[in-house]
Design an enzyme around this catalytic site. Structure first.
Site, PDB file in Angstrom:
ATOM      1  N   ILE A 196     -11.012   2.050 -18.959  1.00 17.12           N
ATOM      2  CA  ILE A 196     -11.857   0.847 -19.289  1.00 17.12           C
ATOM      3  C   ILE A 196     -11.007  -0.386 -19.545  1.00 17.12           C
ATOM      4  O   ILE A 196      -9.911  -0.275 -20.031  1.00 17.12           O
ATOM      5  CB  ILE A 196     -12.339   1.065 -20.763  1.00 17.12           C
ATOM      6  CG1 ILE A 196     -13.245   2.482 -21.021  1.00 17.12           C
ATOM      7  CG2 ILE A 196     -13.264  -0.066 -21.360  1.00 17.12           C
ATOM      8  CD1 ILE A 196     -14.383   2.470 -20.140  1.00 17.12           C
ATOM      9  N   GLU A 197     -11.367  -1.336 -18.842  1.00 13.87           N
ATOM     10  CA  GLU A 197     -10.600  -2.731 -18.654  1.00 13.87           C
ATOM     11  C   GLU A 197     -11.417  -3.737 -19.558  1.00 13.87           C
ATOM     12  O   GLU A 197     -12.678  -3.669 -19.357  1.00 13.87           O
ATOM     13  CB  GLU A 197     -10.556  -3.105 -17.196  1.00 13.87           C
ATOM     14  CG  GLU A 197      -9.953  -4.374 -16.974  1.00 13.87           C
ATOM     15  CD  GLU A 197      -9.937  -4.739 -15.217  1.00 13.87           C
ATOM     16  OE1 GLU A 197      -9.361  -5.955 -15.251  1.00 13.87           O
ATOM     17  OE2 GLU A 197     -10.395  -3.919 -14.723  1.00 13.87           O
TER      18      GLU A 197
END
Length: 126
Positions: free
Chosen positions: A120-121
């Site tokens: 997850i960015e």
């Protein structure tokens, strides 16, 4: 044909409840039940549908695999505040802050894993 936007995407998950808890509590998304026992996570004008790995609801899914996604979410919250929020929720920052290139320009990003180890960015546009 011209594609104009993304309506939704689907994550295959080991536990719908654990995934919902993470995305609600850590990322502020909203759970919505739909169809016959289906669950989605809403944010902005998008949604993520969840498929439990042990009961895929669509026959056309060939290779359901938890933890195979890499998602980037944009936020208006300053990244320093995001990092503080993530740490309060016990989330280890895997990388960042670091500059990346997004769909519309440069980003400043941090990376974490969700419960299925999807990358997850979380990013601020620069």
């Amino acid at each position: 044909m011209k594609i104009t936007s993304l309506d939704h995407l689907v994550l295959t998950v080991k536990s719908v409840d654990r995934t919902v808890e993470f995305y609600q509590n850590v990322l502020g998304m909203t759970r919505q039940n739909f169809g016959k026992g289906r669950v989605a996570l809403h944010f902005g004008s998008q949604k993520i549908n969840l498929h439990p790995a042990d009961a895929i609801p669509d026959d056309n899914v060939l290779h359901p695999t938890p933890g195979s996604a890499d998602l980037c979410f944009l936020t208006e919250t300053p990244l320093d505040d995001v990092m503080e929020h993530l740490q309060k929720h016990g989330q280890k920052i895997i990388e960042g802050p670091i500059e990346r290139t997004g769909a519309t320009g440069p980003l400043r990003s941090v990376y974490i894993y969700d419960p299925d180890e999807n990358l997850i960015e979380i990013s601020n546009p620069l």
